[in-house]
Design a protein around this motif. Sequence first.
Motif, PDB file in Angstrom:
ATOM      1  N   SER A   2      39.264  56.378  71.177  1.00  0.00           N
ATOM      2  CA  SER A   2      39.517  54.941  71.103  1.00  0.00           C
ATOM      3  C   SER A   2      38.340  54.142  71.647  1.00  0.00           C
ATOM      4  O   SER A   2      37.518  54.656  72.415  1.00  0.00           O
ATOM      5  CB  SER A   2      40.779  54.578  71.892  1.00  0.00           C
ATOM      6  OG  SER A   2      40.554  54.743  73.285  1.00  0.00           O
ATOM      7  N   LYS A   6      43.156  67.767  65.609  1.00  0.00           N
ATOM      8  CA  LYS A   6      44.048  66.988  64.732  1.00  0.00           C
ATOM      9  C   LYS A   6      45.056  67.906  64.048  1.00  0.00           C
ATOM     10  O   LYS A   6      44.767  69.062  63.752  1.00  0.00           O
ATOM     11  CB  LYS A   6      43.215  66.253  63.670  1.00  0.00           C
ATOM     12  CG  LYS A   6      42.656  64.930  64.185  1.00  0.00           C
ATOM     13  CD  LYS A   6      41.989  64.162  63.075  1.00  0.00           C
ATOM     14  CE  LYS A   6      41.530  62.785  63.546  1.00  0.00           C
ATOM     15  NZ  LYS A   6      40.853  62.024  62.495  1.00  0.00           N
ATOM     16  N   LYS A  22      34.637  61.962  69.146  1.00  0.00           N
ATOM     17  CA  LYS A  22      35.287  62.075  67.839  1.00  0.00           C
ATOM     18  C   LYS A  22      35.253  63.519  67.347  1.00  0.00           C
ATOM     19  O   LYS A  22      36.189  63.991  66.686  1.00  0.00           O
ATOM     20  CB  LYS A  22      34.618  61.141  66.825  1.00  0.00           C
ATOM     21  CG  LYS A  22      34.966  59.671  67.034  1.00  0.00           C
ATOM     22  CD  LYS A  22      34.418  58.801  65.924  1.00  0.00           C
ATOM     23  CE  LYS A  22      34.813  57.342  66.147  1.00  0.00           C
ATOM     24  NZ  LYS A  22      36.270  57.133  66.031  1.00  0.00           N
ATOM     25  N   ASP A  46      47.965  60.622  73.560  1.00  0.00           N
ATOM     26  CA  ASP A  46      49.091  59.700  73.458  1.00  0.00           C
ATOM     27  C   ASP A  46      50.329  60.336  74.093  1.00  0.00           C
ATOM     28  O   ASP A  46      50.242  61.398  74.725  1.00  0.00           O
ATOM     29  CB  ASP A  46      49.357  59.310  71.994  1.00  0.00           C
ATOM     30  CG  ASP A  46      49.697  60.508  71.100  1.00  0.00           C
ATOM     31  OD1 ASP A  46      50.113  61.573  71.634  1.00  0.00           O
ATOM     32  OD2 ASP A  46      49.565  60.390  69.875  1.00  0.00           O
ATOM     33  N   GLY A  89      43.214  58.776  68.363  1.00  0.00           N
ATOM     34  CA  GLY A  89      43.582  57.409  68.671  1.00  0.00           C
ATOM     35  C   GLY A  89      43.517  57.082  70.150  1.00  0.00           C
ATOM     36  O   GLY A  89      43.691  55.918  70.536  1.00  0.00           O
ATOM     37  N   GLN A  90      43.259  58.076  70.993  1.00  0.00           N
ATOM     38  CA  GLN A  90      43.167  57.856  72.441  1.00  0.00           C
ATOM     39  C   GLN A  90      41.794  58.291  72.970  1.00  0.00           C
ATOM     40  O   GLN A  90      41.037  57.476  73.460  1.00  0.00           O
ATOM     41  CB  GLN A  90      44.284  58.607  73.165  1.00  0.00           C
ATOM     42  CG  GLN A  90      45.672  58.104  72.825  1.00  0.00           C
ATOM     43  CD  GLN A  90      45.896  56.668  73.256  1.00  0.00           C
ATOM     44  OE1 GLN A  90      45.408  56.243  74.299  1.00  0.00           O
ATOM     45  NE2 GLN A  90      46.622  55.908  72.445  1.00  0.00           N
ATOM     46  N   THR A 114      37.963  65.359  69.162  1.00  0.00           N
ATOM     47  CA  THR A 114      39.249  64.837  68.680  1.00  0.00           C
ATOM     48  C   THR A 114      39.608  65.463  67.337  1.00  0.00           C
ATOM     49  O   THR A 114      40.754  65.903  67.127  1.00  0.00           O
ATOM     50  CB  THR A 114      39.192  63.299  68.533  1.00  0.00           C
ATOM     51  OG1 THR A 114      38.958  62.713  69.812  1.00  0.00           O
ATOM     52  CG2 THR A 114      40.508  62.767  67.984  1.00  0.00           C
TER      53      THR A 114
END
Length: 412
Positions: free
Chosen positions: A226, A412, A405, A215, A222-223, A408
């Motif tokens: 996504s 976080k 995921k 982002d 979230g990117q 990702t």
Amino acid sequence: MKRRNMLLMSVVLLTGLFITGCSNGEKSSGKDDGKVNIRFSTWDSEKDLDNQQKLVDKFNESQDKINVTLEAYGGEYDTKISAGIGAGDAPDVMYMWNFPHYKDALEPLDTLIENEGAEYKGNFYETLWNYNSIDGKTYGIPIGFTTHAVYYNKDLFDAKKIDYPKEGWTWDDLEKMAEKITDSNTGDTGFALPGKPDPYDFEMFAWGNKGSFTDDKGKLAGQLDSKQTIEVFDSFQKMLKNESAIATEGSGTTEMESGKVGMYVYGSWGLNTLKDAGINYGLAEIPSRNGNEGASILSSSGLAISKDSKNKEAAFEFIKFWTNEEANEYRLEYELPVLKSVVDKHDLENDEFKGVFYKMLQKSDKFTPSSFKAEGWSDISSDLSLSFERIFNPSTLENPETVLKEVTNKYK
């Protein structure tokens, strides 16, 4: 533009470390015989280096106040530049591509650019300034670039009686073409993609589906995970599974040169390579996906000034020469010009081959690579590269959603 495939090197610098092995003259930045001496580093070699030396000589012959010395670092460019910066001995003017990594060692050029007037800056394509700027400051003057496009083998299309790609085509169109070209009897395959793609490059496919890897704050959540981004990976993996595509060890150029591959995505470096290989090829814009216009990453370079240079104004005078119309003309044979005036003079936006790269340039001005946004991009990129390999390696073909995921969650 040879910097596109160089790996980013993180160098541990020791106090007192100096650059060795420079190719031309002494490494002094100061005055000699009344002239200001400017050191200029390049990553080019062989024929390109000879051409650069001729341009340097031409500049020096025109000057009674400035003398430029060309230093060729070749394949050790990042190592030597990093060492020079760490030792306070960086060249005055440097070819530069990784502005996020080196920005703290570079001089902001905004005031010098403004002093040249709006017409000076406006003659460069706006997208190029985006790739030479960080945090609202400009650190480089654009010198070279390529976007990416789809190369297609006309002979394979003709053999299968397939129409060539047209403006406005889609990824669905490409996938259908790839399936028709693929033939186990002849050994032909419709599409080639890297089995371990460079994350910097591969993000452009997510952009073309309203996705991204990070982002605006450089966060993956979230990117990268996504729906839009995962869909892109799913579609490429689907092509590998139905064997209308092959995963290559490199860019796919070797496979395209064989004449047995119908299409692949690559930069302008392929123009002469495929021509020399005797491939009858055409070029098309990157297709749209789900109504979203295709976009391209830029492999871009600029000229930067060391913040430690004692002769910044003289350095900028040389940069203006190196990026002016005459110099763009001189490099026309092997680089895409960055000045609109030169592009217009040669009508390159309508050129059968080069024009597509300018079309993709203008379509891609709204996108910022994650490498410009994410802290610690080098580590992130390494993890992404390994993750992409798990997705596209024919022996694994792991589920894209699960893999994306996983990486990702790590950040976080």
